[in-house]
Every structure is written in structure tokens, then in C-alpha cells.
Scaffold this active site. Structure first.
Site: not given
Length: 588
Positions: A75, A231-232, A127, A229
Site C-alpha cells: 500500500h 507502514s512497511g 499487503d 509512517g
């Protein structure tokens, strides 16, 4: 919400890719001390953590899994079904603080971004993303790959793992300078426990169906979580002296909210996909062997009753520092002071708003109303006003509920006040306080925090009740409450003419309970909140009511009838003197 199930992936291989790093090279940071629980990470603690930049600033996190490969979340790169060009992104490795020069860090361009074919949105799973670097990373103490789990591996429920990133420290509250990498301990939740939490209505009145390939980590009570912030970024768990990446930070409903743990993409099911994408890269990611987990640790009954976290109410750092205090700002009027009773509702005097209520009970300028709460960086919008059906300027039911447009995240502040059940009340002599809320400006000085002791129902009725009213029988929950003050406080309070303060009493456990709202702006007579439980519960849905206490009322000492010179003595000098004389009685 439609459900696109992620089918189990066929494992193409279980042996390391030729040219992969030796097992000892992954998941082993340089030895260093760490501060747990949402604190600054020590330099070198998480050498696989990378920062993904777009337009010159940090957007998402990621993890180095091989010299030329970074693992992140899809995403971060897909918007409205379109994959962002790889040329727009750079990867910063070995960075600890993102303020100023990136000492010791180095930057790599991104040559390609790969996402699964079945990815469409975060709530539908898959994701995950792989980034191929234009040139290999320069490995060293501050830059080292993380280990990846085999598809057959299962991390035990309850395992304490770590999430890292440079995201917000709470909702809409960015990480302050110097933007040091943060770490937080999160515990893995089983699928049944997590689904149980997400099946109950929570923030924004949303529930959620977990899908295969999703992993939950956090706590039912909230407070610790990843946020915007992050994410990932990686969720890593330590096994056998090395760190394995169990999950990729994917999404959540707010940050650190009750009964809403963070949702991560489980890495193990993507072993085959990762191997397929990096095929031919030398060296590639490492999937070391892991010790099998005992079946008793992994098993989880599908009908497990999860523990729902209730909001902690009524805890204040000190009297007067009320974390539930709400200031309602209405254009053209003085501020009105009330109390936060749930994530979405504020209780306040209806008399603050009666002149603005239309036939449908909704003011025409409601879009311009704001609510100020402690520790909140911005004012809250008001979605709805619900006055009590019997509300009037002089009635005992001088109550109104205001619904916030978006629910707030409860913690140390803001925090709701406790509310009593109809048969939960405090014994005569209980220590209570008046807060400075209500119509008008807060009173200045010590009078804004009057200390008081409760009178018994009989004394309250005889001093301040209507002459024609019947004295309540012993043991019946009171409809009205009367506090008694020390002499100097009563004199100071006499200047308090613009506010209608609420009455709070403290339990033995230290929680403050909103027990009464002033009648007609009085400091002597208060309408009990307990009898309004049904109205509040039906409107709010989830206020925090204390369990019944089982207290009995102070019985009349001589007669059910008030002495002729006492009945209806409210406001008279004799009544004030009589209150002072009562102090030894109520202390006994």
C-alpha cells in the site's frame, strides 16, 4: 466487505538460494542495550530497518532482507490501483536519526517495485512488496539483513516481538525532532483472539474480518502500537539468538486504540513468492531453520473468549488535573464545561445550549461548535447534540450529551470520568470535590476546587428540599445530593455565581466518579447522575459505569419529618450555619 481469500502458496524450495548469506549473517544486530515500549532505539539495534523516501521525505519503512532487496508493504506504492514508478523512490540504509545529515547512512536508488498480482487494498490482504535496489547495500555493523521465516513456521501466540519505525507517536502527532528511530514491544495475538476483538464495534463503529495471511500484534488495552509512517516496517521476533521478521506493518483502526491491535502481513506465507521474485539474485535472502514450536503453545481454541478491554475511567494525576474535562466552544457564547464519558461523548449542562436548540434538537450552527480536550492537538468537531428529554433551565435534568464527529483515542489523557449506577452512591461523609465546569467561565482561585463532604439524604432534603416534598425512605437511592463545605471554602465559594459545577467523589481505589450536576447553578443541591444511567447508556452505548456499591443510606435519626424551621431552608443564613454545625456529625 467482500472477502478475497489468499490461497496457501506452494513451497517451491526449502533450501537456501545458492549464494545466499550464511545463516549467521542475518538477524544478528551488534550487541547493545535497548529501551522497550515506544522509546528511542539505540543506534545499531535494528540494522535491517530502512527508510523509504519519496519526494525527499520519509514515507514508509522497510527491512533489508538481502544486499539488493528490501521488504515493505504494497500500500506504500499502490494508489487507486496504480503502482508508483520505482524512479520516484530511494532507500536510506543505516539511518538512526532523520534530522539533519544522515551520518553513517547511505542511499540507494530503487530499480524495481514488485507486488503480488492479487493485491488491491490493505483490508483484502496480500499487503507485501519487494524493492530491488539499483546497487547492493554496503553491509556493516549498522546495515545487516534480517532473517526470514520458513512457510511452515508458526510464531507462538503471546510472543513478545518488536516493531520499529519513524511514524507518528500517536494519531496526528508526528515524531518530534530529532526523528530518532522508535521501537515498541508488541505481543502476538492468535487469530481467534484477534478476530474476537475486531468483531466488537469499536472506533468509528467499524468491525473487521481478518483474512489468511494477516497477523495481529498488540494489546487489548491499546496504548502501544504502530502508527502512520510505520507502514512497511518490520515486526521481528527473537528465536535462538537471532531476529526473524514475523510481520510487515500493514494497517490499523487508529493507533493504540482499545480492542484494536495492529494488523500486519504475515511474512511466512510469502516464502515461495519472495523466493520466486529474487530468483537469480546472489546473494539472496536467508531462511534459517527454526526450532519447531510445541503444539500446545500454538494451539488456540476457535471458540476462545477473548478479554475485552474496558476504558480506564476516573484516574487523575491530582485533584483538579481532570483528564476528562471538556470545554465546549459555541460561537457567540461563553465556554461550557463538561466531562468526557466515552470515546465519542461529552456530558454537559443542557442549560448551556437550550437557547440554540431547534425543533429537531440540532442547532443550526453545529458545524461551528468545537470541543477542547486535554492533550489533544486540535479541537474536536461536534456531530450531534442530545439534550435530556426533561431538560430545562431550572429542572433537575439539566443534562445534554454531545457526540464528537470522530472518536478520540483514550489514554492517560484524555480519559473518561467514571459514572455511577442508580444504586451506587457514596456514604455521608465521603470526600468529594466541585470542579470548575458548567455554564460560564471557571471560577478563579481555590474556589474552583471546593472540597466537600456529603450530607445524608434526610439532612439534604430538610435543608434544601421543597417544603411539600416527602422525605425519602431510608435505603432508597438519592435523587439529590448535598455537599457540606468548610467555613472558609464556603465563603470563598460565595463569589462563584456564573458556573454550574459538577460534583465528583473518589472511590477507595482512587477513581473519581461524576455523581451529580448542579441544579440551577447551585453549590448546595445537585441532581444525582446515577438515575440517568438508562438515558446515558442508551445514547452513548459505552460509558464506564462503576458496579453497584451496596451502600445503605444514612437513616433519619429521630423522625421522618423535617423540623418546621428547617424545611426549605436553602440559601438562608441559618442553613449555612447549620451546615457548619453538621461537620462533626458527618465525620462520625
Amino acid at each position: 466487505m467482500s472477502q478475497h481469500l489468499l490461497l496457501p502458496l506452494v513451497i517451491l524450495a526449502i533450501s537456501p538460494i545458492p549464494g545466499a548469506f550464511p545463516d549467521s549473517d542475518c538477524g544478528r544486530p551488534e550487541p547493545s542495550a535497548r529501551i522497550m515500549g515506544g522509546s528511542d532505539a539505540q543506534p545499531g539495534s535494528w540494522p535491517w530497518q530502512v527508510s523509504l523516501h519519496q519526494g525527499g521525505g520519509h514515507i514508509c519503512g522497510g527491512s533489508l532482507i538481502a544486499p539488493s532487496w528490501v521488504l515493505s508493504a504494497a500500500h506504500c506504492f499502490v494508489t487507486n490501483g496504480t503502482l508508483a514508478p520505482a524512479a520516484e523512490w530511494t532507500v536510506v540504509l543505516g539511518v538512526h536519526s532523520q534530522d539533519g545529515p544522515l551520518d553513517g547512512a547511505h542511499v540507494r536508488a530503487v530499480a524495481a517495485i514488485l507486488v503480488p498480482d492479487n493485491y488491491s487494498s490493505v483490508e483484502l490482504g496480500a499487503d507485501v512488496a519487494l524493492l530491488r535496489l539499483a546497487s547492493p547495500a554496503r553491509l556493516g555493523p549498522a546495515v545487516r539483513p534480517v532473517c526470514l521465516p520458513r512457510a511452515s513456521h508458526r510464531f507462538a501466540h503471546g510472543t513478545a516481538c518488536r516493531a520499529t519505525g519513524w511514524g507518528d507517536i500517536q494519531e496526528e502527532d508526528p515524531l518530534p525532532l530529532p526523528w530518532v528511530l522508535q521501537e515498541v514491544e508488541l505481543r502476538l495475538l492468535g487469530e481467534a483472539a484477534c478476530q474476537c476483538l475486531y468483531s466488537r464495534p469499536g472506533p468509528f463503529n467499524l468491525t473487521f474480518q481478518l483474512l489468511p495471511g494477516m497477523l495481529c500484534a498488540g494489546y487489548a488495552e491499546g496504548h502501544r502500537d504502530t502508527c502512520q509512517g510505520d507502514s512497511g516496517g518490520p515486526l521481528v521476533c527473537e528465536e535462538g539468538g537471532r531476529w526473524f521478521q514475523a510481520g510487515i506493518t500493514s494497517f490499523g483502526f487508529g493507533c493504540g486504540r482499545r480492542n484494536r491491535p495492529g494488523v500486519f502481513t504475515a511474512v511466512a506465507p510469502y516464502e515461495a513468492w519472495i523466493r520466486e521474485q529474487v530468483m537469480g539474485s546472489e546473494p539472496g535472502p536467508t531462511f534459517p531453520s527454526q526450532s519447531p514450536q510445541p503444539q500446545s503453545v500454538l494451539s488456540e481454541p476457535t471458540d476462545e473468549n477473548c478479554t475485552i478491554a474496558l476504558p480506564e475511567c476516573g484516574k487523575a494525576p491530582r485533584p483538579g488535573a481532570w483528564p476528562w474535562e471538556a470545554q465546549v466552544m459555541v460561537p457567540g457564547s461563553r465556554p461550557c464545561y463538561g466531562a468526557l464519558v466515552s470515546e465519542s461523548w461529552v456530558l454537559a449542562p443542557a442549560s448551556c445550549f437550550l437557547g440554540r436548540i431547534s425543533s429537531d434538537h440540532q442547532p443550526g450552527d453545529l458545524d461551528n461548535w468545537r470541543v477542547l480536550l486535554p492533550s489533544r492537538p486540535r479541537a474536536e468537531h461536534v456531530a450531534r447534540l442530545v439534550p435530556h428529554e426533561n431538560a430545562s433551565w431550572d429542572d433537575a435534568s439539566d443534562l445534554a450529551l454531545l457526540q464528537l464527529r470522530e472518536p478520540v483515542n483514550l489514554g492517560a489523557a484524555p480519559r473518561p470520568v467514571c459514572l455511577p449506577h442508580p444504586d451506587h452512591y457514596f456514604l455521608p461523609g465521603s470526600r468529594c470535590r466541585l470542579a470548575h465546569w458548567g455554564r460560564g467561565e471557571p471560577a478563579p482561585g481555590s474556589s474552583s476546587l471546593l472540597e466537600a463532604e456529603l450530607l445524608g439524604t434526610w439532612w439534604c432534603h430538610c435543608l434544601y428540599g421543597r417544603q411539600e416534598a416527602t422525605v425519602p425512605p431510608p435505603g432508597e437511592p438519592p435523587q439529590a445530593l448535598c455537599p457540606a463545605y468548610q467555613q472558609e471554602e464556603a465563603v470563598a465559594g460565595s463569589c462563584w455565581v456564573t458556573s454550574a459545577p459538577p460534583l465528583l467523589c473518589q472511590t477507595e481505589g482512587g477513581s473519581w466518579v461524576l455523581v451529580g450536576m448542579a441544579i440551577r447553578g447551585s453549590r448546595e443541591l445537585f441532581a444525582a447522575i446515577g438515575p440517568e444511567e438508562t438515558w446515558i447508556s442508551q445514547t452513548v452505548g459505552e460509558a464506564h459505569f462503576l458496579p453497584p456499591s451496596g451502600f445503605t443510606l444514612w437513616p433519619p435519626e429521630s423522625s421522618d419529618l423535617c423540623p418546621p424551621d428547617m424545611a426549605g431552608a436553602s440559601g438562608s443564613p441559618q442553613a449555612a450555619i447549620f451546615l457548619l454545625l453538621l461537620t462533626p456529625l458527618i465525620q462520625g
